[in-house]
Design an enzyme around this catalytic site. Structure first.
Site, short mmCIF file in Angstrom:
data_model
loop_
_atom_site.label_atom_id
_atom_site.label_comp_id
_atom_site.label_asym_id
_atom_site.label_seq_id
_atom_site.Cartn_x
_atom_site.Cartn_y
_atom_site.Cartn_z
CB ALA A 81 -49.69 -48.25 -47.72
CG MET A 82 -48.65 -47.46 -41.02
SD MET A 82 -49.98 -48.55 -40.23
CE MET A 82 -50.65 -47.24 -38.98
CD GLU A 100 -53.02 -47.11 -46.20
OE1 GLU A 100 -53.20 -46.86 -45.25
OE2 GLU A 100 -53.12 -48.21 -46.52
CG HIS A 149 -56.97 -45.79 -42.38
ND1 HIS A 149 -57.90 -46.32 -41.85
CD2 HIS A 149 -56.42 -46.99 -43.18
CE1 HIS A 149 -57.98 -47.86 -42.06
NE2 HIS A 149 -56.91 -48.22 -42.66
CD GLU A 160 -57.31 -51.24 -41.55
OE1 GLU A 160 -57.66 -50.87 -42.71
OE2 GLU A 160 -56.41 -50.88 -40.91
N1 B3K Z 1 -53.49 -50.37 -41.00
C1 B3K Z 1 -52.29 -50.75 -41.85
C2 B3K Z 1 -51.92 -52.21 -41.63
C3 B3K Z 1 -51.12 -52.64 -40.51
C4 B3K Z 1 -50.99 -53.98 -40.53
C5 B3K Z 1 -50.07 -54.22 -39.27
N2 B3K Z 1 -49.93 -55.99 -39.33
C6 B3K Z 1 -52.66 -50.52 -43.30
C7 B3K Z 1 -53.88 -50.42 -43.72
O1 B3K Z 1 -54.82 -51.26 -43.42
O2 B3K Z 1 -54.35 -49.35 -44.29
ZN ZN Z 2 -56.50 -49.85 -43.43
#
Ligand code: B3K
Ligand code: ZN
Length: 879
Positions: A268-269, A304, A307, A326
Site C-alpha cells: 500500500a502507499m 499507512e 504514516h 519506515e
Molecule cells: N511507503 C510505501 C512503500 C513504497 C515502496 C516504493 N518502492 C509503503 C509503506 O511502506 O507504507
Molecule cells: Zn511504510
C-alpha cells in the site's frame, strides 16, 4: 525497461546537498486518456537561499514526451534547456519564477506500475520513490515540499476523480467530460502525490477526533468488492483512536480516502489523505479471507494511517533516511497489532519474520545498514533491514529509555520537525533530549550492517551466592565494512528459581533486589555482569521479549531449555526455549542424515512435545507457535553450507514422526477445537482454528484414508476461508486420489475472486509433492496466470522460490526457471523483477554443487540487458 549498456552509478549519502531551487506551489492539470494523457504543471519556484551561487535548474523526468516549457510566460526554445534520459536542465532562471511544463504520458502502456498507470481500466498513481518524475518534470526529492492544487479532467466513464486533500470544485465539461479540483493545504514532497480516476464505488463512515472534528472516511473499490470493506473500515477507526490514545496524534484533514486496486507493486502507499492499496490489504470477508489475511489488513491499514504523522507531516530529508519513516512506522503498527491482539503471538511473529528474512539479508551480498550509505536503485532498499530491523532499532530505544520517555521523545521529534524533512540523527537527538542520555554509541545501529552475535556464559559461585554473566559480542564483516565497533545492546534478562518462579534481581553494588526482569547494557566487546543474593543456582532467561536483534549463543542443556519452555514468565522466551530445543534436535538429525545414519527425533523430545500439546491451560495461539518446528528458512540460515533439500527431508521426517507418534493426542485436540458456529475474530476463536489446523496438517502426514476423509469434510463444509484453505493446502500436499478434484473445485468456486486464485496458485507452488516443478511449469501456461499482475506473479513464481525443497532441485532447473521468469518480467516491471531475484542473493550459503548452479544463472543474467533495479541485485550478488 530502461536497459543499461553501461553500469549504472551509485548515489552516496555523503554527496547530499540541499536543493538548489524550492517549489512553493504546484498546480497540476490532467487531461486523462488511457494512451495519451496530457499533464500541465505550473510551478512557483525560487532559489534556495542556503545556496549562494546561482546555478542551472535541474528537473527529474523520464518515460514521457516533453511538449513545452514556459518560463515566466515565455516559451523556451531548445537552446534554453537540455533534455536527457533522466531529466531536463534549464540553463538560466531568475531568483523567483513561474515555470509551466506540458508533458504527454501513456498510462495504459505503463507496465512498471510506477507513475500514472491503469489497473482494471481505472487510473491510479504510485510515486514513491521516483514515480512522480514519470508524470511531469520536477525536483523529485523528498526535501522539496510544496502545496499542491490538482485539476483532473476525464470522460464521464471515469465517474470518480480523486487527488490529495480537499475537494474544492467539480463540474461538467463538453463532450461527455467532467472535472474535479483538489487542494492539499499541507506542503508535501512529490512522492506523496496521488491521483485516482475510475469507475469505483465508495463505502463511507465517519470518525470524530478527540478534539471533536468529524472526519469523513471513504473506501473506494470496484462494485464487485463493495461487501468486502467492513474490516478495513473498522481497522482504520481503531488506528485513528490508537494514535490519539498512545501518541496524542490526531488526523489533520477532513477526509481520509483509501482506494483498493488489483495491480500494485507492494502492499500500500500512504499518499496524503488518499492511500492507494493493494486490494489484498483491504478486502476481507470470512468466506474469502483467512485469519492471517484479516490481521494483514488491520496492520497495513494501521501502518499507512500512522504514516500521516511519521512520514507525511514529518518526512525524510533524502532516501538514505528511509528508515526514519519506515522503521518508526513499522514499530508503531507492531505495537498497535500487539494492543489489538495477543501481544505475545504478535511478538513471536515479528521475530520469526526478522530471523527468517532479515538475518539472511544481513548475512548476504545485499547487506546494508538501517541507514544505507549508498544505493544504485532506491527501490531495492525497501528492505527487511530498513523496515523490520529499523523497527527493532526503535524498539531498543524504547527499552533503553522506558515507555514514558520514549513516547515523549517521539512527540518532541514530531514537534521539532513538523512540516519538515528530517534525518535519523534528528530522531535520535529528540530521544536523547527526552531520555536525558547520550545515544552516540547506540547510533552505530544505523550505520553498521550485520547481525551481532552475543555469546553468554554463566558462572554460579556457590560460596558467594552470585551468578556472573560473561558476555562477548562480535559482528561478522559485511560488504560495507570488515571491522565493526561494538554496539550498545540492551539485553533484558531474568533468572528462574527451581520452582519456576522469577527471582527479584540484585546486581553487584546495589543495596536491594528489584524487578524480575533487568535490562543489561552490553556496550563493550567483552563485559561481565554479576547478580548477587541468590540462594541457589538459578536458570538464566536471556534476551527476554527479544530485546535486541542479535544472534544469541549460549550453552543451554536440553533440561534447562525444557524447564524454561514450561516455566519462563516471559512468554516470548518460553517459545524461544522450545524453538532452541527443536533446532538442536533438527540440526542433529541433519548431521545424522549427512553421515548416513538413521535420522529420527529423540523419544525425550517427542515426550516433551506431546506434553505441551496436551496442555489444556495454554493459550491456543501461543501453543500452536510453540509446537511449530523452526522453519526451513531458519534452519537453513544456521548452516554454513546448506543443502535445502536435506533440510526439507529432515523437517518433513520430524513432522511425520510427531504425527504418527502423537496421533491420538492430535486427534483429540483436533476434535476439541471444532468450530462452534459464527465466524469470529476474537483471540480464542483464532487460537482454536490455528491449533485445529495445525493438528490436521500433522495428522495428514500419515497418509491415512480416515484422515483424508476428515480433511475432505473440512474442505467441503467449512464456512470460513481459514479452515477451508488449511484443508485445501494439506490436500494439495497429499498424494491422495481426491487431490485433483479438490484443486478443480477450489478453482471453480473462486474463479471470480483474484485474491483467492492467487492462493490457488501459491498453494500448488508450495506443495511438497515430487511433481511440483512440472505442475508449476504447467500453471505458468494457465489462462489465469499473468505476468503483468504482481500479486499473480508472486503467487506462482514467488511462492515456488519459497518452496525450498523444490526450488533447490539438484539439477538446477528451479534456478533456471526463476532466472528465465525474472528476465522476462524485467522487461515490464523492473521493481518487482528485482525483488523476485532475491533468492539468488543467497547463493554463497549453499553447498558447493548448488552454489555453482545458482552462480551460473547469475552470470547468465548479468550478460543480459538489465534494468538498473535488477542490475544492482545481480552485480552485488556476484561481487
Ligand atoms: N511507503 C510505501 C512503500 C513504497 C515502496 C516504493 N518502492 C509503503 C509503506 O511502506 O507504507
Ligand atoms: Zn511504510
Amino acid at each position: 525497461m530502461a536497459a543499461n549498456t553501461k553500469a549504472p552509478e551509485a548515489i552516496h549519502l555523503e554527496d547530499y546537498k540541499t536543493p538548489a531551487y524550492l517549489v512553493d506551489q504546484v498546480q497540476l492539470t490532467f487531461q486523462l486518456e488511457p494512451s495519451a494523457t496530457l499533464v500541465r504543471s505550473k510551478l512557483q519556484m525560487s532559489r534556495n537561499l542556503d545556496r549562494t551561487e546561482p546555478e542551472p535548474l535541474r528537473l527529474d523526468g523520464n518515460s514521457m514526451e516533453l511538449i513545452s516549457v514556459v518560463l515566466d510566460g515565455k516559451t523556451l526554445s531548445g537552446d534554453n534547456y537540455q533534455l536527457d534520459a533522466e531529466g531536463v536542465t534549464i540553463f538560466a532562471v531568475p531568483e523567483k519564477f513561474c515555470l509551466e511544463i506540458e508533458t504527454k504520458i501513456d498510462p495504459a502502456g505503463n507496465t512498471s506500475l510506477e507513475g500514472l498507470y491503469q489497473s482494471s481500466g481505472n487510473f491510479c498513481t504510485q510515486c514513491e520513490a521516483h514515480g512522480f518524475r514519470k508524470i511531469t518534470f520536477y525536483p523529485d526529492r523528498p526535501d522539496v515540499m510544496a502545496k499542491f492544487r490538482v485539476r483532473i479532467e476525464a470522460e464521464k466513464k471515469y465517474p470518480v476523480l480523486l487527488s490529495n486533500g480537499n475537494l474544492i470544485a467539480e463540474g461538467e465539461l463538453e463532450n461527455g467530460h467532467h472535472y474535479a479540483e483538489w487542494e492539499d493545504p499541507f506542503p508535501k514532497p512529490s512522492y506523496l502525490f496521488a491521483l485516482v480516476a475510475g469507475d469505483l464505488v465508495c463505502i463511507e463512515d465517519s470518525y470524530k477526533t478527540r478534539s471533536g472534528r468529524d472526519v469523513l472516511l471513504q473506501i473506494f473499490v470496484e462494485e464487485r468488492n463493495k461487501d468486502f470493506c467492513d474490516h478495513a473500515m473498522l481497522s482504520l477507526k481503531k488506528s485513528m483512536k490508537w494514535d490519539e490514545d498512545v501518541f496524542d496524534l490526531e488526523y489533520d484533514l477532513d477526509r481520509y480516502m483509501i482506494v483498493a486496486v488489483d495491480d500494485f507493486n507492494m502492499g500500500a502507499m500512504e499518499n496524503k489523505g488518499l492511500n492507494v492499496f493493494n486490494s489484498k490489504y483491504v478486502l476481507a470477508h470470512p468466506e474469502t479471507a483467512t485469519d492471517a489475511d484479516y490481521l494483514g489488513v488491520e496492520s497495513v491499514i494501521a501502518h499507512e494511517y500512522f504514516h500521516n504523522w511519521t512520514g507525511n507531516r514529518v518526512t525524510c530529508r533524502d532516501w538514505f533516511q528511509l528508515s526514519l519513516k519506515e522503521g518508526l512506522t513499522v514499530y508503531r503498527d507492531q505495537q498497535f497489532s500487539a494492543d489489538m491482539n495477543s501481544a505475545a503471538v504478535c511478538r513471536i511473529d515479528d521475530v520469526r519474520i526478522l530471523r527468517q528474512h532479515q538475518f539472511p539479508e544481513d548475512a548476504g551480498p545485499m547487506a546494508h545498514p538501517v541507514r544505507p550509505a549508498s544505493y544504485v536503485e532506491i527501490n531495492n532498499f525497501y528492505t527487511m533491514t530498513v523496515y523490520n530491523k529499523g523497527a527493532e532499532v526503535i524498539r531498543m530505544m524504547r527499552t533503553l529509555l522506558g515507555e514514558e520517555k520514549f513516547v515523549d521523545g517521539v512527540k518532541l521529534y514530531l514537534k521539532r520537525h513538523d512540516g519538515d524533512a528530517a534525518t535519523c540523527d534528528d530522531f535520535v537527538r529528540a530521544m536523547e533530549a527526552a531520555g536525558q542520555r547520550d545515544l552516540s554509541q547506540f547510533k552505530l545501529w544505523y550505520s553498521q550492517a550485520g547481525t551481532p552475535q552475543v555469546l553468554i556464559r554463566s558462572h554460579y559461585d556457590e560460596q558467594a551466592k552470585s551468578l556472573r554473566l560473561d558476555m562477548v559480542q562480535h559482528c561478522p564483516p559485511t560488504p560495507e565494512a570488515e571491522q565493526k565497533q561494538p554496539f550498545q545492546i540492551p539485553l533484558a534478562v531474568g533468572l528462574l528459581a527451581a520452582d519456576g518462579s522469577d527471582i527479584p534481581l540484585q546486581l553487584e553494588g546495589e543495596d536491594s533486589a528489584g524487578a524480575t526482569t533487568r535490562v543489561l547494557e552490553l556496550c563493550e566487546k567483552e563485559q561481565s555482569f554479576t547478580f548477587i543474593g541468590l540462594k541457589e543456582q538459578p536458570i538464566l532467561s536471556p534476551l527476554r521479549g527479544f530485546s535486541a536483534p542479535v544472534r544469541l549463543k549460549a550453552d543451554f542443556s536440553d533440561d534447562e531449555l525444557a524447564f524454561r519452555m514450561a516455566h519462563d514468565a516471559d512468554s516470548f522466551n518460553r517459545w524461544e526455549a522450545g524453538q532452541t530445543l527443536a533446532l538442536k534436535e533438527l540440526l542433529r538429525m541433519l548431521s545424522d542424515l549427512e553421515e548416513g545414519r538413521q535420522f529420527v527425533l529423540s523419544p525425550k523430545f517427542i515426550c516433551a512435545w506431546r506434553h505441551a500439546l496436551e496442555d489444556r491451560q495454554a493459550d491456543m495461539s501461543l501453543l500452536t507457535q510453540l509446537l511449530t518446528l523452526p522453519s526451513e528458512q531458519y534452519l537453513s540460515d544456521q548452516l554454513e553450507e546448506c543443502n535445502p533439500q536435506a533440510v526439507r527431508e529432515v523437517r518433513d521426517r520430524a513432522r511425520w514422526q510427531l504425527g504418527s507418534e502423537c496421533q491420538a493426542a492430535l486427534m483429540e485436540r483436533y476434535q476439541e477445537c471444532a468450530d462452534d458456529g459464527e465466524y469470529s475474530l476474537d483471540p480464542q476463536a483464532v487460537g482454536r482454528r490455528s491449533l485445529r489446523n495445525f493438528c490436521l496438517t500433522l495428522l495428514m502426514e500419515l497418509h491415512d484414508q480416515r484422515m483424508t476423509d476428515l480433511c475432505l469434510e473440512q474442505y467441503y463444509k467449512s464456512q470460513n476461508m481459514t479452515d477451508r484453505l488449511a484443508a485445501f493446502a494439506v490436500m494439495v500436499d497429499n498424494p491422495a486420489q481426491d487431490r485433483l478434484a479438490v484443486i478443480n473445485d477450489f478453482y471453480q468456486r473462486w474463479q471470480e475472486h483474484p485474491l483467492l486464485i492467487d492462493k490457488w496458485f501459491s498453494v500448488q507452488a508450495m506443495s511438497h509433492q515430487p511433481q511440483v516443478f512440472a505442475e508449476v511449469e504447467l500453471l505458468l501456461r494457465h489462462p489465469a496466470f499473468s505476468m503483468s499482475n504482481p500479486n499473480r506473479f508472486r503467487s506462482l513464481v514467488g511462492a515456488f522460490t519459497q518452496n525450498l525443497g523444490a526450488f533447490h532441485r539438484g539439477d538446477g532447473a528451479g534456478y533456471r526457471f526463476l532466472a528465465d521468469q525474472v528476465l522476462l518480467l524485467d522487461q515490464k516491471n523492473p521493481q518487482v523483477a528485482a525483488r523476485m531475484a532475491g533468492p539468488f542473493t543467497r547463493w554463497k550459503r549453499l553447498e558447493p554443487h548448488r552454489r555453482e548452479l545458482m552462480k551460473a544463472e547469475l552470470v547468465r543474467m548479468q550478460a543480459a540487458e538489465l534494468s538498473k533495479d535488477l542490475y544492482e541485485i545481480v552485480s552485488k550478488s556476484l561481487s
